[in-house]
Design a protein around this motif. Structure first.
Motif, PDB file in Angstrom:
ATOM      1  N   LEU A  45       2.264 -48.316   3.650  1.00  0.00           N
ATOM      2  CA  LEU A  45       1.837 -47.491   4.780  1.00  0.00           C
ATOM      3  C   LEU A  45       1.401 -46.101   4.306  1.00  0.00           C
ATOM      4  O   LEU A  45       0.406 -45.552   4.795  1.00  0.00           O
ATOM      5  N   GLY A  46       2.133 -45.541   3.353  1.00  0.00           N
ATOM      6  CA  GLY A  46       1.795 -44.212   2.856  1.00  0.00           C
ATOM      7  C   GLY A  46       0.416 -44.171   2.214  1.00  0.00           C
ATOM      8  O   GLY A  46      -0.334 -43.207   2.388  1.00  0.00           O
ATOM      9  N   ILE A  59      -2.132 -44.160   4.940  1.00  0.00           N
ATOM     10  CA  ILE A  59      -2.189 -42.841   5.580  1.00  0.00           C
ATOM     11  C   ILE A  59      -2.955 -41.861   4.704  1.00  0.00           C
ATOM     12  O   ILE A  59      -3.835 -41.127   5.180  1.00  0.00           O
ATOM     13  N   ASN A  60      -2.641 -41.855   3.403  1.00  0.00           N
ATOM     14  CA  ASN A  60      -3.297 -40.928   2.478  1.00  0.00           C
ATOM     15  C   ASN A  60      -4.798 -41.216   2.386  1.00  0.00           C
ATOM     16  O   ASN A  60      -5.628 -40.298   2.382  1.00  0.00           O
ATOM     17  N   THR A 117      10.133 -44.596   5.286  1.00  0.00           N
ATOM     18  CA  THR A 117       9.090 -43.717   5.817  1.00  0.00           C
ATOM     19  C   THR A 117       8.448 -42.960   4.654  1.00  0.00           C
ATOM     20  O   THR A 117       9.143 -42.272   3.894  1.00  0.00           O
ATOM     21  N   GLY A 163      -6.596 -42.569   4.710  1.00  0.00           N
ATOM     22  CA  GLY A 163      -7.168 -42.154   5.989  1.00  0.00           C
ATOM     23  C   GLY A 163      -7.383 -40.658   6.085  1.00  0.00           C
ATOM     24  O   GLY A 163      -8.416 -40.197   6.590  1.00  0.00           O
ATOM     25  N   THR A 164      -6.422 -39.875   5.579  1.00  0.00           N
ATOM     26  CA  THR A 164      -6.569 -38.415   5.664  1.00  0.00           C
ATOM     27  C   THR A 164      -7.733 -37.919   4.804  1.00  0.00           C
ATOM     28  O   THR A 164      -8.433 -36.979   5.186  1.00  0.00           O
ATOM     29  N   TYR A 190       3.941 -39.299   0.699  1.00  0.00           N
ATOM     30  CA  TYR A 190       2.507 -39.569   0.858  1.00  0.00           C
ATOM     31  C   TYR A 190       1.950 -38.927   2.128  1.00  0.00           C
ATOM     32  O   TYR A 190       0.764 -38.628   2.209  1.00  0.00           O
ATOM     33  N   ILE A 191       2.790 -38.728   3.128  1.00  0.00           N
ATOM     34  CA  ILE A 191       2.350 -38.015   4.330  1.00  0.00           C
ATOM     35  C   ILE A 191       2.073 -36.554   3.978  1.00  0.00           C
ATOM     36  O   ILE A 191       1.052 -35.977   4.381  1.00  0.00           O
ATOM     37  N   GLY A 232      -0.932 -36.591   1.695  1.00  0.00           N
ATOM     38  CA  GLY A 232      -2.114 -36.917   2.472  1.00  0.00           C
ATOM     39  C   GLY A 232      -2.621 -35.726   3.270  1.00  0.00           C
ATOM     40  O   GLY A 232      -3.836 -35.516   3.395  1.00  0.00           O
ATOM     41  N   THR A 233      -1.693 -34.935   3.802  1.00  0.00           N
ATOM     42  CA  THR A 233      -2.086 -33.735   4.547  1.00  0.00           C
ATOM     43  C   THR A 233      -2.821 -32.757   3.639  1.00  0.00           C
ATOM     44  O   THR A 233      -3.872 -32.209   4.008  1.00  0.00           O
ATOM     45  N   ASP A 259       7.000 -45.438  -1.307  1.00  0.00           N
ATOM     46  CA  ASP A 259       6.183 -46.321  -0.481  1.00  0.00           C
ATOM     47  C   ASP A 259       6.531 -47.787  -0.730  1.00  0.00           C
ATOM     48  O   ASP A 259       6.470 -48.620   0.177  1.00  0.00           O
TER      49      ASP A 259
END
Length: 231
Positions: free
Chosen positions: A4-5, A8-9, A130, A11-12, A134-135, A138-139, A125
């Motif tokens: 998932l991480g 997310i990364n 959670t 996608g960002t 990576y969140i 990713g930011t 990950d």
């Protein structure tokens, strides 16, 4: 959910790149240059902080030297640039040698895929927890993607594919990586990553062009040296 991480990364980076693509032309050149210089300075600071955590400078130094020799023999930098050239021909009509497409792709790819958060995030990950690391990463990458696309053009967006592949593969092997690396190996590995991140900062500031792709094998060589010679 494992992976998932990474999603997310990826996608960002895509979202940030999209924002940079649509608003980048509205940013004055002087402002883009200044922002990129600030990013370069921050990158150098991050690299220095990581490099200074070493317990013995010999390991990241020798690991980077050996890694550079291996990287040059394998022509890793040239191969990365050839991927960028292929993408440029595939998705743009700009055939100029001065195009920044390749530079944006290679620079963003290396910055987003090198560093402690990439490896630590993959281990987290892979566990299915959670993906906080990576969140966070990713930011940061999403913001930097805006800057890179504004400065270098659409080529930087394709670094999202690199993030997906590299972090995806690391996540698949995350449990194994965690089992192989002990604390000392991690310390010297991240210090070596600091060397490479510092080199990225030098490139961003146009102080000295360093063939970063050729340094990548150092991230494998250094932990091996620690395993063989650390007391």
């Amino acid at each position: 959910m494992r992976g998932l991480g990474t999603l997310i990364n990826t996608g960002t980076v895509l979202v940030g790149g999209g924002v940079g693509y649509f608003i980048g032309h509205r940013i004055p050149d002087t402002m883009r240059v200044l922002v990129m210089q600030v990013v370069g300075l921050a990158t150098m600071i991050m690299g220095i902080q990581s490099a200074m955590d070493t317990h013995n400078l010999v390991f990241p130094l020798v690991g980077t030297v050996i890694g550079a020799i291996i990287g040059e023999l394998l022509k890793i930098e040239e191969r990365l640039e050839s991927v960028g050239e292929w993408l440029k021909k595939k998705f743009t009509r700009d055939s100029s040698d001065e195009s920044t497409f390749v530079k944006g792709f290679v620079t963003a790819t290396l910055l987003f895929c090198i560093g402690p958060l990439t490896i630590l995030g993959a281990i987290e990950d892979a566990s299915g927890k959670t993906p906080q690391l990576y969140i966070i990463k990713g930011t940061l990458d999403g913001f930097l993607s805006i800057v890179f696309v504004a400065a270098y053009g659409i080529g930087a967006i394709f670094s999202a594919a690199s993030v997906f592949v590299v972090q995806g593969l690391l996540t698949l092997g995350g449990t194994g990586i965690d089992a192989i690396l002990d604390d000392r190996m991690r310390i010297e590995l991240f210090a070596t990553g600091g060397f490479l991140v510092l080199a990225i900062g030098l490139n961003l500031l146009d102080i000295k062009r360093i063939k970063l792709g050729s340094l990548l094998p150092a991230l494998v060589v250094t932990p091996v040296l620690v395993a063989l010679f650390a007391v």
